[in-house]
Scaffold this motif. Structure first.
Motif, short mmCIF file in Angstrom:
data_model
loop_
_atom_site.label_atom_id
_atom_site.label_comp_id
_atom_site.label_asym_id
_atom_site.label_seq_id
_atom_site.Cartn_x
_atom_site.Cartn_y
_atom_site.Cartn_z
N UNK A 50 39.52 3.82 21.96
CA UNK A 50 40.00 5.08 21.38
C UNK A 50 38.79 5.99 21.08
N UNK A 51 37.73 5.40 20.53
CA UNK A 51 36.53 6.20 20.21
C UNK A 51 35.90 6.75 21.49
N UNK A 52 35.94 5.94 22.55
CA UNK A 52 35.34 6.38 23.82
C UNK A 52 36.24 7.38 24.55
N UNK A 53 37.43 7.64 24.01
CA UNK A 53 38.33 8.62 24.63
C UNK A 53 39.09 8.05 25.80
N UNK A 54 39.06 6.71 25.96
CA UNK A 54 39.76 6.10 27.10
C UNK A 54 41.26 5.96 26.85
N UNK A 55 41.63 5.89 25.58
CA UNK A 55 43.06 5.82 25.25
C UNK A 55 43.34 6.79 24.10
N UNK A 164 27.93 3.52 25.25
CA UNK A 164 27.15 3.80 26.46
C UNK A 164 27.98 4.68 27.40
N UNK A 165 29.28 4.35 27.47
CA UNK A 165 30.14 5.09 28.40
C UNK A 165 30.24 6.57 28.02
N UNK A 166 29.96 6.90 26.75
CA UNK A 166 29.99 8.33 26.39
C UNK A 166 28.56 8.90 26.31
N UNK A 167 27.61 8.18 26.91
CA UNK A 167 26.27 8.72 27.12
C UNK A 167 25.32 8.65 25.93
#
Ligand SMILES: Cc1cc2nc3c(=O)[nH]c(=O)nc-3n(C[C@H](O)[C@H](O)[C@H](O)COP(=O)(O)OP(=O)(O)OC[C@H]3O[C@@H](n4cnc5c(N)ncnc54)[C@H](O)[C@@H]3O)c2cc1C
Length: 338
Positions: A50-55, A164-167
């Motif tokens: 959720x934090x990474x914006x994936x869901x 990491x996935x959000x840079x």
């Protein structure tokens, strides 16, 4: 069982399963589910995604307030239990209301553990247990280039991947507190450190936090051992401990969690504790074990409810799947890959 009133405290995976199982097995009973927070039952293990914006936030939920209504389970949302009187068979809510019960299941889960030596830095560190914690991360992350992760429990590895996935640039202070609730050993330590480095993470091995200073621009200067780093956010990840101070004076037997027998009974007729907040007796080991992990919580939630409804089912765990961390016997159903 007509007119029986069963109360479940906690709307996490264990409490949700307990309430639904009770509904199934005791169709005529009055069932109340008390939840400190508003909203439905969600899966905490999805918070990093959720934090990474994936869901989306909706994707976190498994059971909505209206679904409880359909099941004829009264959900008391935004109400916190502050005391339980097992002799008088009453639960006390934070607004002083007293609820009588015939049967009770305590499924209040855990809260983030902060080692004593770090409590002085508490206000400068974020944890990740609840949806509200996740929202705090989401609010602060956009203005931040670098994050320092300290501790290194299982949550932190999944969450680091999301960061990491959000840079974000990640510093990871990996020390002997790491891997809760897995056993710490040098092979595991080196393996994880290697994987972290491979993913571009700067690993600070065995380096303890000495000092933190909040600078005027909002960044935090941190002294880790002899090294000085500057980050926008610090995450403290030292595992979860049962959230049970509210019953410290209630007469329950408490060690690391609420001590229950192999049937999850907490020492009073019709009163059970389950999920992450329980410490369960193992007849073969003649000792208690703590449960950690989503699947364990659901399984134990079901057993507590079946037993409250009249069954006699043991919460069985093979001796071999119980290990010891910092003097505490643990069984985890946690799934992890990094
Ligand atoms: C970020 C994160 C990632 C995770 N990842 C994984 C994973 O990959 N795999 C895995 O197996 N497990 C994972 N877990 C652990 C898993 O989520 C827990 O083991 C599981 O949620 C435990 O369920 P529970 O119902 O016992 O407790 P909880 O989920 O903690 O639920 C307890 C509920 O009780 C409520 N409550 C507490 N006190 C009171 C009170 N006094 N009055 C009223 N309500 C109260 C709380 O608000 C909470 O909603 C993760 C956890 C987190 C936080």
């Amino acid at each position: 069982m007509t007119e029986h009133h069963f109360i479940v405290i906690g709307n996490g995976p264990a409490g949700n399963k307990a309430a639904l199982t009770l509904r199934d097995k005791a169709p005529d009973a009055r069932i109340t589910l008390i939840s400190r927070r508003h909203g439905g039952c969600y899966r905490p293990h999805l918070l990093p995604y959720f934090i990474a914006g994936e869901i989306s936030e909706d994707d976190l939920y498994v059971f909505s307030p209206s679904s409880y209504k359909e099941k004829n389970i009264k959900l008391r949302n935004g109400q916190q239990v502050v005391d339980v009187n097992p002799e008088r068979r009453e639960v006390v809510l934070d607004h002083k209301e007293i609820l009588p019960f015939h049967g009770l299941i305590i499924a209040v889960g855990g809260k983030p553990r902060i080692p004593e030596r770090l409590t002085v830095f508490r206000d400068l560190m974020l944890t990740l247990k609840t949806l509200e914690d996740a929202r705090a991360w989401i609010k602060k992350l956009p203005g931040v280039d670098a994050v320092l992760m300290i501790g290194g429990d299982l949550t932190s590895f999944g969450f680091t991947k999301a960061l990491i996935s959000v840079g974000k640039k990640i510093y990871f202070a990996l020390n002997e507190d790491a891997f809760w609730p897995l056993r710490f050993n040098n092979t595991l330590f080196e393996e994880v450190a290697h994987k972290l480095v491979e993913r571009g993470i700067e690993v600070l091995k065995h380096s303890h936090l000495k000092q933190m200073t909040l600078l005027p621009d909002g960044t935090i200067e941190v002294q880790m051992g002899h090294e000085m780093i500057r980050v926008g956010l610090i995450g403290a990840f030292f595992g979860l401990i049962p959230d049970i101070q509210f019953i410290a004076r209630s007469g329950f037997r408490i060690d690391r969690g609420i001590l229950v027998d192999e049937y999850l009974n907490a020492g009073f007729e019709g009163i059970y504790a389950t999920g992450d907040c329980a410490q369960v007796y193992h007849p073969e080991l003649r000792d208690y074990w703590v449960s950690i992990g989503h699947d364990n919580a659901v399984h134990l939630g079901r057993i507590a409810a079946l037993n409250l409804a009249g069954a006699k089912i043991q919460a069985k765990v093979a001796k071999e799947s119980i290990f010891e961390v910092q003097g505490i016997k643990v069984n985890t159903s946690w799934w992890t890959e990094f």
